[in-house]
Design an enzyme around this catalytic site. Structure first.
Site, PDB file in Angstrom:
ATOM      1  N   TRP A  98       2.757   1.689  -3.265  1.00  0.00           N
ATOM      2  CA  TRP A  98       1.996   1.914  -4.350  1.00  0.00           C
ATOM      3  C   TRP A  98       1.758   3.637  -4.554  1.00  0.00           C
ATOM      4  CZ3 TRP A  98      -2.996   4.194  -4.645  1.00  0.00           C
ATOM      5  CH2 TRP A  98      -3.725   4.144  -5.804  1.00  0.00           C
ATOM      6  N   HIS A  99       1.590   4.173  -3.423  1.00  0.00           N
ATOM      7  CA  HIS A  99       1.687   5.610  -3.459  1.00  0.00           C
ATOM      8  C   HIS A  99       2.854   6.278  -4.034  1.00  0.00           C
ATOM      9  CE1 HIS A  99      -1.962   4.751  -0.888  1.00  0.00           C
ATOM     10  NE2 HIS A  99      -2.316   6.121  -0.896  1.00  0.00           N
ATOM     11  N   GLY A 100       3.905   5.748  -4.301  1.00  0.00           N
ATOM     12  CA  GLY A 100       4.955   6.480  -4.909  1.00  0.00           C
ATOM     13  C   GLY A 100       6.128   5.749  -4.581  1.00  0.00           C
ATOM     14  N   THR A 123       0.850  -1.191   0.050  1.00  0.00           N
ATOM     15  CA  THR A 123       0.090  -0.114  -0.177  1.00  0.00           C
ATOM     16  C   THR A 123       0.916   1.070   0.047  1.00  0.00           C
ATOM     17  OG1 THR A 123      -1.860  -1.162   1.310  1.00  0.00           O
ATOM     18  CG2 THR A 123      -1.703   1.104   1.308  1.00  0.00           C
TER      19      THR A 123
END
Lengths: 445, 472
Positions: free
Chosen positions: B324-326, B321
């Site tokens: 996934w954000h960066g 998670t």
């Protein structure tokens, strides 16, 4: 991740359930159901909504296509983006996307109206500030800068000090005079919570640097601030410049510092030339409800001047009292007045003083012999001070932002005896424009 | 193109909605595919090919996964794996390649230094969202949660569907499988969608952008002007910015979906009223949480396995998670931060929080979330540490200064609006009013129109329209 997240309605073990928990989708479904249940009764309101929203979108879209583009925004004093060129290279490089975006924003129908709506909305939310401009009391719109660039200030003052010392060594008098920004001078109109803290700070820094570099200067902020706090209109409410009255007070200070006596204000005849001046801070703030400023000219006795502006663009072609002349291979717009009244019909009325910003301007009194020439290294604040100085001197005004020549040699070649460096804090902190003054003057003393 | 832009509203939306409703029902998915491709291609004229590639891959993989799922489980499985490998490779290359290589190069092996960094490969907009969506299709087919979509235009329309294309919500194929085949188009739904869209636009433009402008001012605090009040005010504004930006954008997507006859699931559920982190993550970016749960956590065994494996699964999900954000360490840390907190809550804290007065558990949650945003926003960890120092009086010039105090005072009303808008109260009041009667509903319609004009005014006024979720 907790296993409870798996179920839609999680109830942790052992905790009594107070009430049934509702989920995001549950809530959305409930409200959608509510709307659907009421669909017959709300048919009219629904149609109205669609009519209003799609109507607005389509009307604006059509107007955007139909209305002619304008090249220039007087409100903002800048060229507007026009229809981009559509080509495959332009598209695949991604440039077109941005150009269309700029084009649409710049040419949007009723652009100024929308800018005003936004400003009003910000004001209603009591934000007290829009686009970096504080909405001060009594209609004063004041650009807010907490921390101007000290390094730039340092660079400028160092160069000014070096230049001052270098010319003085050659027997040329050199006076520096620094005026405040509106924020510095008109702080009585700022909210009490903001006040003059940052202004005092940057002026202390200026004072420190000047002391260290042995730069002699006249502080124009303090005296003008006193006039401002007495309620005198020394700065325009809607523009960042000082008014003709403010410039007069500045002139009086400068003359005294040069050991000469300034003429009293009543030696001049006031002429109100405009009552509808909306200046730069007004444009930035978008505060359409603020009342315009008045522009006044103070005429001295026997005011017959010739003003030559170095200008290769030919932009004054056809202006009253203006002819273009070529001298030593350069083009000059030569006026029979120091006021270019055509600008009073335009947005930027302050430009009617000396025709706006140019690198080199030479003003001489007609028929007068043996007048001393004062070299003024300046920003636009000098333009409204020029009428007073011209009572004593012929003037060469140089804006170092556009006119980059070695000034020491310039002084010698033009037989200059006195130099006035006249700048306001904004110019001193915004770019290292004065740096060029110190170039080629050897090591710092 | 983002929804909160003049070109979207007055060029793209104006044109595509007209075409969509003019063409006969049978052609609407095709129209949707074409206008969506135009929407995406406008911003990514070259990378649109990657999206087309992903569509074709999953159209084929999904087809075969469906064909063999009854007869040859193993073969069907191969297509699911192929889909996942291809999509994750594309995502991995464009999003994580430079990050991975530059970190590998920190190791003292000569050959690693020779790998090119490819630093100018930029991230295709929305790739994190559409690769997840295409994968979910093949997996849903394999699991029997959805039917094979033989019409490539309809499948393409699902992937490219412009309302949710660049910032979610992540729509799972099984959720709109039926809607792609038939969906209602009517005035009530269109009007309802328009209301949702305008409300979302208001959140994005009037709240998120303005909060963002404030944060921008504080973000650059330096040794000369940092104050404790300024630092806290800054991170507070950022917290509001990211919520209203993202949830506003989700609302706009849901609203546009409704206008086109789709019903997307909600993505946010007032996360800032949460009384625990567990609750917060049930209310924040729901579609992403669901995706990781359905396609990672549960397949790994979820919690129906040994305690140890369960915790392993939790760690994996949160690492992913975060990542996934960066492609940056701070996102990984951010994921781990929540992972640790969630495990602690699972162990004992959640039960304790439920017994504590609501006010205290609410405060606890907000403080934790605020520090989460601090971790999230600073990709440069050392800049982040400096900022954290400011929040606790380290390296500041004073506790507060004129500028920070003035900004706090002049934004008090705005902050109050932001707080209230984070709660369910406005929506509840809205529907109370809506039920009141015809006059009230007419007033609401007029209000929505006025809000649209106001948003347009803000858009015209300012080119300031940064979009936070573009890195995904």
């Amino acid at each position: 991740m907790d296993d409870t997240t798996k179920k839609i309605q999680p109830v942790p073990d052992g905790v009594p359930v107070k009430k049934e928990k509702i989920t995001a989708d549950g809530e959305a479904a409930k409200y959608l159901q509510l709307q659907m249940n009421l669909k017959k009764e709300s048919r009219g309101a629904d149609l109205l909504l669609i009519l209003l929203t799609l109507g607005f979108i389509y009307v604006m879209a059509v107007l955007f296509w139909v209305l002619p583009d304008s090249d220039f925004s007087a409100q903002e004093n800048r060229t507007l983006a026009t229809a981009p060129e559509i080509s495959p290279e332009n598209f695949f490089s991604g440039a077109l996307t941005e150009q269309v975006s700029d084009y649409l924003a710049d040419q949007f129908p009723f652009r100024d109206f929308f800018v005003g709506v936004k400003a009003l909305s910000e004001t209603i939310q009591l934000k007290g500030q829009n686009n970096g401009v504080i909405l001060g009391s009594d209609g004063y719109l004041i650009t807010r800068v907490d921390y101007p660039d000290e390094k730039v200030l340092q660079t400028n003052l160092r160069a000014a000090a070096r230049f001052q010392q270098a010319v003085q060594e050659r027997g040329i008098r050199c006076v520096a005079a620094f005026a405040g920004r509106k924020q510095d001078t008109c702080d009585r109109y700022l909210p009490a919570a903001y006040g003059s803290y940052y202004s005092d700070r940057i002026w202390d820094i200026l004072d420190g640097i000047a002391g260290e570099k042995k730069l002699e200067y006249i502080n124009l902020r303090d005296p003008l601030r006193r006039y401002a706090s007495d309620g005198e209109a020394v700065y325009y409410k809607t523009d960042h410049h000082w008014t003709s009255l403010g410039a007069y007070y500045g002139y009086a200070q400068v003359m005294e510092a040069m050991g000469a006596s300034p003429l009293p204000l009543d030696a001049f005849t006031a002429e109100t030339v405009s009552t509808d001046f909306y200046g730069t801070t007004w444009s930035a703030a978008g505060a359409k409800w603020v009342k315009p400023d008045t522009v006044t000219y103070y005429h001295g006795k026997d005011e017959r001047y010739t003003m030559a502006i170095e200008d290769s663009t030919g932009q004054f072609e056809g202006y009253t009292g203006c002819v273009y002349e070529e001298r030593d291979g350069k083009n000059y717009a030569v006026f029979d007045s120091i006021y270019v009244r055509e600008f009073l019909e335009e947005k930027d009325q302050y430009a009617s003083f000396l025709g706006g910003n140019f690198g080199y301007t030479h003003i001489t009194a007609n028929g007068a012999e043996d007048r001393e020439t004062l070299l003024v290294l300046k920003d636009s604040f000098a333009h409204s001070m020029a009428p007073y100085l011209l009572q004593h001197y012929d003037l060469i005004l140089v804006d170092l932002r556009y006119y980059k020549v070695p000034m020491l040699r310039f002084c010698e070649e033009n037989g200059i005896d006195t130099v006035l460096m006249l700048y306001n804090m904004e110019t001193l902190t915004e770019g290292d424009y004065l740096k060029i003054l110190g170039a080629g003057l050897g090591k710092e003393t | 193109m983002v929804f909160s832009s003049l070109e979207f509203l007055f060029l793209y939306f104006a044109a595509s909605i007209m075409i969509y409703f003019i063409v006969p029902l049978a052609l609407r998915n095709l129209v949707l595919l074409l206008v969506s491709l135009a929407f995406y291609g406008w911003g990514e004229p070259i990378y649109v090919t990657i999206m087309l590639f992903s569509i074709i891959v999953d159209y084929i993989c999904g087809y075969f996964a469906g064909k063999y799922r009854e007869t040859n489980r193993k073969k069907a499985r191969r297509f699911v794996i192929a889909s996942a490998v291809i999509n994750l490779s594309v995502l991995g290359f464009f999003k994580y390649y430079t990050f991975i290589v530059s970190n590998l190069q920190l190791l003292p092996f000569g050959f690693l230094q020779k790998i090119p960094l490819l630093a100018d490969v930029k991230l295709p907009i929305g790739i994190s969202f559409y690769t997840f969506q295409t994968m979910s299709y093949t997996i849903d087919i394999y699991r029997g949660d959805a039917r094979v979509q033989r019409n490539i235009a309809s499948f393409g329309a699902y992937v490219t569907l412009f309302p949710q294309l660049i910032a979610g919500p992540i729509v799972r194929y099984q959720d709109i499988d039926d809607q792609l085949r038939s969906r209602p188009h009517n005035i009530e739904l269109f009007a309802s969608g328009m209301r949702t869209f305008i409300c979302g636009m208001g959140k994005k433009i009037l709240l998120a952008n303005c909060a963002g402008a404030m944060w921008e001012g504080f973000q650059t605090l330096s040794a000369t002007d940092a104050t404790v009040v300024g630092a806290w005010l800054g991170i507070l504004f950022y917290a509001f910015q990211i919520y209203f930006d993202f949830s506003g954008y989700s609302d706009m997507a849901i609203g546009l979906g409704k206008m086109l006859g789709f019903q997307f699931k909600e993505n946010f559920f007032y996360p800032y009223v949460s009384k625990s982190i567990t609750e917060f993550w049930r209310r924040w970016h729901i579609s992403m949480g669901t995706w990781f749960r359905e396609y990672v956590y549960i397949p790994l065994g979820g919690n129906r396995c040994s305690k140890l494996k369960n915790y392993r699964n939790i760690v994996i999900v949160w690492l992913l998670t975060g990542f996934w954000h960066g492609a940056s360490w701070n996102y990984v840390l951010w994921g781990l931060y929540y992972c640790v907190l969630l495990v602690i809550e699972k162990l004992f804290l959640h039960k304790l929080l439920q017994r504590l007065p609501g006010f205290i558990s609410h405060m606890y949650t907000l403080v934790v979330v605020l520090f989460g945003w601090w971790l999230f926003v600073f990709e440069d960890l050392s800049a982040g540490m400096t900022y954290l120092g400011y929040m606790f009086g380290q390296g500041v010039v004073a506790f507060t200064e004129v500028g920070a105090t003035f900004d706090l005072l002049r934004c008090i009303l705005f902050l109050a609006v932001l707080c209230i808008a984070s709660t369910p109260l406005p929506k509840r009041l809205f529907y109370k009013l809506y039920e009141k009667g015809k006059g009230a509903r007419v007033a609401i319609s007029a209000g929505c129109g006025a809000l649209l004009v106001l948003c347009t005014a803000y858009l015209v006024d300012s080119s300031y329209n940064p979009f936070l979720y573009f890195r995904f």
